[in-house]
Design a protein around this motif. Structure first.
Motif, PDB file in Angstrom:
ATOM      1  N   UNK A 180      18.623   0.524  -6.294  1.00  0.00           N
ATOM      2  CA  UNK A 180      18.541   1.817  -5.619  1.00  0.00           C
ATOM      3  C   UNK A 180      17.148   2.404  -5.785  1.00  0.00           C
ATOM      4  N   UNK A 181      16.704   3.127  -4.746  1.00  0.00           N
ATOM      5  CA  UNK A 181      15.413   3.817  -4.760  1.00  0.00           C
ATOM      6  C   UNK A 181      15.634   5.235  -4.244  1.00  0.00           C
ATOM      7  N   UNK A 182      15.016   6.197  -4.914  1.00  0.00           N
ATOM      8  CA  UNK A 182      15.083   7.593  -4.482  1.00  0.00           C
ATOM      9  C   UNK A 182      13.718   8.038  -3.974  1.00  0.00           C
ATOM     10  N   UNK A 183      13.738   8.785  -2.858  1.00  0.00           N
ATOM     11  CA  UNK A 183      12.489   9.271  -2.269  1.00  0.00           C
ATOM     12  C   UNK A 183      12.809  10.461  -1.379  1.00  0.00           C
ATOM     13  N   UNK A 184      11.775  11.270  -1.083  1.00  0.00           N
ATOM     14  CA  UNK A 184      11.996  12.423  -0.209  1.00  0.00           C
ATOM     15  C   UNK A 184      12.217  11.974   1.233  1.00  0.00           C
ATOM     16  N   UNK A 185      11.852  10.731   1.536  1.00  0.00           N
ATOM     17  CA  UNK A 185      12.107  10.172   2.870  1.00  0.00           C
ATOM     18  C   UNK A 185      13.183   9.100   2.777  1.00  0.00           C
ATOM     19  N   UNK A 186      14.316   9.251   3.455  1.00  0.00           N
ATOM     20  CA  UNK A 186      15.338   8.201   3.418  1.00  0.00           C
ATOM     21  C   UNK A 186      14.868   6.912   4.082  1.00  0.00           C
ATOM     22  N   UNK A 187      13.927   7.039   5.002  1.00  0.00           N
ATOM     23  CA  UNK A 187      13.378   5.848   5.662  1.00  0.00           C
ATOM     24  C   UNK A 187      12.565   5.020   4.680  1.00  0.00           C
ATOM     25  N   UNK A 188      11.712   5.706   3.912  1.00  0.00           N
ATOM     26  CA  UNK A 188      10.899   5.024   2.904  1.00  0.00           C
ATOM     27  C   UNK A 188      11.788   4.394   1.842  1.00  0.00           C
ATOM     28  N   UNK A 189      12.791   5.118   1.385  1.00  0.00           N
ATOM     29  CA  UNK A 189      13.688   4.598   0.352  1.00  0.00           C
ATOM     30  C   UNK A 189      14.381   3.319   0.825  1.00  0.00           C
ATOM     31  N   UNK A 200       6.092  11.580   7.118  1.00  0.00           N
ATOM     32  CA  UNK A 200       5.838  12.148   5.807  1.00  0.00           C
ATOM     33  C   UNK A 200       4.618  13.057   5.859  1.00  0.00           C
ATOM     34  N   UNK A 201       4.640  14.116   5.081  1.00  0.00           N
ATOM     35  CA  UNK A 201       3.447  14.934   4.880  1.00  0.00           C
ATOM     36  C   UNK A 201       3.044  14.817   3.423  1.00  0.00           C
ATOM     37  N   UNK A 202       1.741  14.949   3.174  1.00  0.00           N
ATOM     38  CA  UNK A 202       1.218  14.702   1.834  1.00  0.00           C
ATOM     39  C   UNK A 202       0.581  15.966   1.262  1.00  0.00           C
ATOM     40  N   UNK A 245       0.825  -1.217   0.000  1.00  0.00           N
ATOM     41  CA  UNK A 245       0.000   0.000   0.000  1.00  0.00           C
ATOM     42  C   UNK A 245       0.866   1.277   0.000  1.00  0.00           C
ATOM     43  N   UNK A 246       1.688   1.401  -1.011  1.00  0.00           N
ATOM     44  CA  UNK A 246       2.649   2.505  -1.071  1.00  0.00           C
ATOM     45  C   UNK A 246       2.222   3.619  -2.027  1.00  0.00           C
ATOM     46  N   UNK A 247       1.008   3.549  -2.543  1.00  0.00           N
ATOM     47  CA  UNK A 247       0.597   4.506  -3.569  1.00  0.00           C
ATOM     48  C   UNK A 247       0.662   5.947  -3.072  1.00  0.00           C
ATOM     49  N   UNK A 248       0.196   6.200  -1.854  1.00  0.00           N
ATOM     50  CA  UNK A 248       0.220   7.568  -1.317  1.00  0.00           C
ATOM     51  C   UNK A 248       1.656   8.056  -1.135  1.00  0.00           C
ATOM     52  N   UNK A 249       2.524   7.188  -0.626  1.00  0.00           N
ATOM     53  CA  UNK A 249       3.934   7.566  -0.448  1.00  0.00           C
ATOM     54  C   UNK A 249       4.624   7.827  -1.775  1.00  0.00           C
ATOM     55  N   UNK A 250       4.173   7.135  -2.817  1.00  0.00           N
ATOM     56  CA  UNK A 250       4.792   7.269  -4.125  1.00  0.00           C
ATOM     57  C   UNK A 250       4.268   8.477  -4.892  1.00  0.00           C
ATOM     58  N   UNK A 251       2.960   8.716  -4.822  1.00  0.00           N
ATOM     59  CA  UNK A 251       2.314   9.681  -5.700  1.00  0.00           C
ATOM     60  C   UNK A 251       1.950  11.011  -5.037  1.00  0.00           C
ATOM     61  N   UNK A 287       4.701   4.378 -13.925  1.00  0.00           N
ATOM     62  CA  UNK A 287       5.546   5.342 -14.627  1.00  0.00           C
ATOM     63  C   UNK A 287       6.372   6.172 -13.652  1.00  0.00           C
ATOM     64  N   UNK A 288       5.775   6.522 -12.511  1.00  0.00           N
ATOM     65  CA  UNK A 288       6.514   7.264 -11.492  1.00  0.00           C
ATOM     66  C   UNK A 288       7.546   6.353 -10.824  1.00  0.00           C
ATOM     67  N   UNK A 289       7.155   5.115 -10.555  1.00  0.00           N
ATOM     68  CA  UNK A 289       8.055   4.173  -9.888  1.00  0.00           C
ATOM     69  C   UNK A 289       9.286   3.883 -10.741  1.00  0.00           C
TER      70      UNK A 289
END
Length: 324
Positions: free
Chosen positions: A198-207, A145-147, A127-133, A178-180
């Motif tokens: 490797x994964x890039x994200x605004x949260x290093x914890x999520x990545x 995280x803030x959305x 269920x990572x859609x919100x974290x991704x998009x 496409x975003x992933x």
């Protein structure tokens, strides 16, 4: 002959060369034009510099988590040995043992990892859609995280974004994929054979969490595929064994069943079925982008170049009108 020489002299008279010189660009004139338009150039440079600074500041920090992996060669070596020993007979029996020049397990696993089907299962499972998009910012102190409220309502757990057809209020699997694709990278070192995920994200914890999940799930998926294929092979071999009365063929079937059973046991006992972790993913302490200083420098240079171009274009446009 004399008349021809005189005609050539008239053709290439000093006036001819003077007309060509008039078309040459005078460097001093260019510098003078630029100097006269210096305030426009300065204004353009300042505007672009300020815009670049504002843009750079508003860009969220992006962190990268990566893991170094090595291929688990036990299964591939086993299949290669079986293929060389029983490959011809197994083909006659309708069994594919691999190792015959086809795609190896590691390459296949990388392609499965980057496939839409794997992503769909990964998306539904965690269920990572919100974290991704819809992720907007990450709190360094709390780690939360803030959305983006215009996209996703955290309180009601619903998507509220306004989009036009064919897009939907809730991002589809294809749009999410496409975003992933942009945040996931899988590379292989040709010399060492090591793989980096490797994964890039605004949260290093999520990545870091996503990289760990990806490694665990791709090993699980490839393990299950091998278990299903091997179990089907064993069932088929047993059926063929019951149908034949030729002693030599029975011996071959017994050997094939034995090797397939070993493969089945190896797969069941090995959690790191395709990839072994050499260096696990960690929570990054430093961002990888944006390069804010570089953005500011490029913005300033772009503003200055644009100002110079405007000044020169205006000057030569006026010169052309005057000449007309």
């Amino acid at each position: 002959m004399t008349q021809s020489i005189q005609q050539q002299q008239q053709t290439y008279s000093p006036a001819y060369f003077d007309s060509g010189a008039e078309d040459e660009i005078d460097l001093r004139e260019l510098l003078a034009v630029i100097w006269r338009g210096k305030w426009l150039i300065v204004a353009s440079t300042v505007v672009f510099s300020i815009a670049a600074v504002i843009f750079a500041i508003n860009q969220p920090n992006i962190y990268r988590a990566n893991a170094l992996l090595a291929a688990s060669n036990q299964e591939s070596n086993k299949l290669s040995g079986m293929a060389s020993q029983f490959g011809g007979l197994a083909s006659l029996a309708g069994i594919n043992l691999g190792g015959g020049g086809g795609t190896d397990q590691t390459t296949l696993a990388i392609e499965v990892l980057k496939s839409r089907q794997f992503f769909k299962e990964f998306l539904d499972k965690y269920q990572i859609k919100a974290d991704l998009m819809a992720a907007k910012d990450w709190n360094l102190v709390s780690g939360d995280l803030s959305y983006n409220a215009e996209l996703y309502d955290v309180q009601s757990n619903k998507w509220v974004r306004q989009v036009s057809t064919p897009k939907q209020t809730e991002p589809s699997m294809q749009e999410s994929y496409q975003v992933f694709e942009q945040v996931l990278s899988v590379s292989s070192d040709k010399e060492t054979g090591l793989i980096t995920i490797a994964v890039e994200h605004i949260s290093p914890i999520v990545a870091q969490q996503w990289v760990s999940w990806l490694i665990k799930d791709i090993n699980l998926v490839m393990k299950q595929r091998t278990l299903q294929e091997t179990s089907a092979n064993i069932s088929y071999l047993k059926e063929q064994l019951d149908k034949t009365s030729v002693a030599q063929m029975q011996t071959v079937f017994y050997q094939l069943i034995e090797e397939q059973t070993k493969t089945l046991m190896l797969a069941e006992a090995n959690d790191d079925f395709v990839f072994k972790v050499v260096d696990p993913a960690v929570i990054a302490e430093r961002k990888v982008k944006p390069k804010r200083a570089l953005i500011c420098v490029l913005g300033t240079l772009l503003g200055g170049m644009l100002g110079v171009m405007i000044v020169l274009v205006r000057h030569f446009a006026k010169g052309g009108e005057n000449a007309g």
